[in-house]
Design a protein around this motif. Structure first.
Motif, PDB file in Angstrom:
ATOM      1  N   PRO A  99       0.803  -1.234   0.000  1.00  0.00           N
ATOM      2  CA  PRO A  99       0.000   0.000   0.000  1.00  0.00           C
ATOM      3  C   PRO A  99       0.832   1.278   0.000  1.00  0.00           C
ATOM      4  O   PRO A  99       0.401   2.299  -0.534  1.00  0.00           O
ATOM      5  N   GLU A 100       2.031   1.238   0.586  1.00  0.00           N
ATOM      6  CA  GLU A 100       2.890   2.426   0.571  1.00  0.00           C
ATOM      7  C   GLU A 100       3.174   2.879  -0.863  1.00  0.00           C
ATOM      8  O   GLU A 100       3.229   4.083  -1.143  1.00  0.00           O
ATOM      9  N   VAL A 133      -3.197   2.853   4.109  1.00  0.00           N
ATOM     10  CA  VAL A 133      -1.791   3.212   4.241  1.00  0.00           C
ATOM     11  C   VAL A 133      -1.535   3.843   5.603  1.00  0.00           C
ATOM     12  O   VAL A 133      -2.322   4.659   6.085  1.00  0.00           O
ATOM     13  N   ASP A 134      -0.421   3.467   6.221  1.00  0.00           N
ATOM     14  CA  ASP A 134       0.010   4.108   7.461  1.00  0.00           C
ATOM     15  C   ASP A 134       0.738   5.392   7.087  1.00  0.00           C
ATOM     16  O   ASP A 134       1.967   5.441   7.026  1.00  0.00           O
ATOM     17  N   VAL A 135      -0.038   6.435   6.792  1.00  0.00           N
ATOM     18  CA  VAL A 135       0.581   7.656   6.276  1.00  0.00           C
ATOM     19  C   VAL A 135       1.424   8.363   7.322  1.00  0.00           C
ATOM     20  O   VAL A 135       2.299   9.158   6.992  1.00  0.00           O
ATOM     21  N   GLY A 137       3.746   7.215   8.967  1.00  0.00           N
ATOM     22  CA  GLY A 137       5.141   6.819   8.813  1.00  0.00           C
ATOM     23  C   GLY A 137       5.655   6.976   7.404  1.00  0.00           C
ATOM     24  O   GLY A 137       6.745   6.506   7.086  1.00  0.00           O
ATOM     25  N   SER A 138       4.892   7.628   6.547  1.00  0.00           N
ATOM     26  CA  SER A 138       5.273   7.774   5.145  1.00  0.00           C
ATOM     27  C   SER A 138       5.946   9.114   4.891  1.00  0.00           C
ATOM     28  O   SER A 138       5.534  10.146   5.421  1.00  0.00           O
ATOM     29  N   ALA A 139       6.956   9.084   4.038  1.00  0.00           N
ATOM     30  CA  ALA A 139       7.631  10.330   3.656  1.00  0.00           C
ATOM     31  C   ALA A 139       6.729  11.223   2.815  1.00  0.00           C
ATOM     32  O   ALA A 139       6.994  12.418   2.669  1.00  0.00           O
ATOM     33  N   HIS A 140       5.662  10.637   2.257  1.00  0.00           N
ATOM     34  CA  HIS A 140       4.769  11.396   1.374  1.00  0.00           C
ATOM     35  C   HIS A 140       3.440  11.742   2.048  1.00  0.00           C
ATOM     36  O   HIS A 140       2.520  12.199   1.375  1.00  0.00           O
ATOM     37  N   ALA A 141       3.371  11.549   3.358  1.00  0.00           N
ATOM     38  CA  ALA A 141       2.110  11.771   4.071  1.00  0.00           C
ATOM     39  C   ALA A 141       1.642  13.217   3.973  1.00  0.00           C
ATOM     40  O   ALA A 141       0.454  13.484   3.768  1.00  0.00           O
ATOM     41  N   VAL A 142       2.570  14.153   4.106  1.00  0.00           N
ATOM     42  CA  VAL A 142       2.197  15.568   4.069  1.00  0.00           C
ATOM     43  C   VAL A 142       1.620  15.924   2.702  1.00  0.00           C
ATOM     44  O   VAL A 142       0.590  16.605   2.597  1.00  0.00           O
ATOM     45  N   SER A 143       2.280  15.450   1.644  1.00  0.00           N
ATOM     46  CA  SER A 143       1.790  15.729   0.284  1.00  0.00           C
ATOM     47  C   SER A 143       0.404  15.140   0.067  1.00  0.00           C
ATOM     48  O   SER A 143      -0.461  15.761  -0.565  1.00  0.00           O
TER      49      SER A 143
END
Length: 285
Positions: A99-100, A133-135, A137-143
């Motif tokens: 999912p990431e 998705v575990d946003v 912990g994602s580098a793209h969560a803010v976007s």
């Protein structure tokens, strides 16, 4: 190309010529389904993973920033043509258990839908991704959350847009990413501006300007200055509005942001017309 034309001649592929130009080739649904059955399970997963990896590029900051350049028109046309592939890539990433990897194709597709519509389709796509998705912990969560807020703003959902943008801001702060936070603050300013809260929007744009300058982001600095100039054109003083727009235009040209330069030129024209009307009125008076 000869092989593709041969497949078209034998009704195994369909040729499409989209309005954006170029040619697209698609298998008939029955042919695609039959071909899929011929693949071993591992081969099918591998093909989907390669599809996801290829189309992830369209959701990266480097690609999306390119939409503002002189070549951005061609890039936008390409992204519009690939919209179905971007949506498919996001769905397949979830299907194969990664999912990431769904995030970047979803951001690419959502950006197209924000610009071209329908924004409701973009919101639905991002909602699907956010559900799995575990946003955090994602580098793209803010976007991802910023784009969600922008889509909800376009849909006339200011409360939901505010919540999404504030979540994006919280994530940016948690990651100590002032650059990303400045992008979110611009979104909050645009949202406030759309609601007629000029003073609030000016606060947001000035805060974003400080963040961009702290990060030495000239492109972001130009965008914030242009926004400040527009709001000052409504609130005053006119001199500050004019100076901000002139400085913004210089920066846009320096960094090659053609899209923002065009918008700022438009704002400058409106502002100068307003100043002229005021001066003529003062003379007549």
């Amino acid at each position: 190309l000869d092989l593709l034309e041969s497949l078209c001649d034998n009704s195994l592929l369909q040729r499409e010529r989209p309005p954006q130009g170029g040619a697209r080739y698609r298998p008939l649904v029955s042919v695609r389904d039959f071909a899929g059955l011929q693949l071993a399970p591992a081969d099918g997963v591998g093909a989907k993973q390669r599809h996801v990896a290829h189309f992830a590029h369209f959701g990266t900051p480097a690609c999306l920033d390119g939409l503002n350049l002189a070549s951005g028109v061609d890039l936008c046309k390409t992204m519009v043509r690939e919209l179905d592939n971007l949506v498919c890539a996001s769905a397949w990433a979830i299907e194969v258990g990664n999912p990431e990897a769904a995030i970047l194709p979803a951001i690419g597709a959502g950006t197209v839908l924000l610009r071209q519509g329908p924004a409701s389709a973009g919101e639905a796509l991002l909602t699907t991704v956010l559900a799995v998705v575990d946003v955090g912990g994602s580098a793209h969560a803010v976007s991802l959350w910023t784009l969600m807020g922008e889509l909800q703003r376009e849909l006339g959902q200011p409360e939901r847009a505010e919540a999404s943008l504030q979540r994006a801001r919280s994530l940016a702060r948690a990651q100590d990413d002032r650059h990303a936070e400045a992008h979110v603050i611009i979104g909050l300013g645009v949202l406030a501006l759309g609601q007629g809260a000029l003073a609030k929007s000016l606060e947001h744009f000035e805060e974003a300007l400080a963040g961009y300058r702290d990060q030495r982001d000239r492109d972001g600095e130009g965008v914030a200055l242009s926004r400040i100039g527009y709001v000052c054109g409504q609130l005053g003083p006119a001199d500050r509005a004019l100076s901000c727009c002139v400085e913004a235009l210089s920066i846009h040209r320096e960094v090659g942001n053609q899209r923002a330069a065009g918008q700022t030129l438009r704002n400058l024209g409106i502002l100068q017309q307003q100043i002229l009307v005021v001066r003529v009125g003062a003379v007549d008076g």
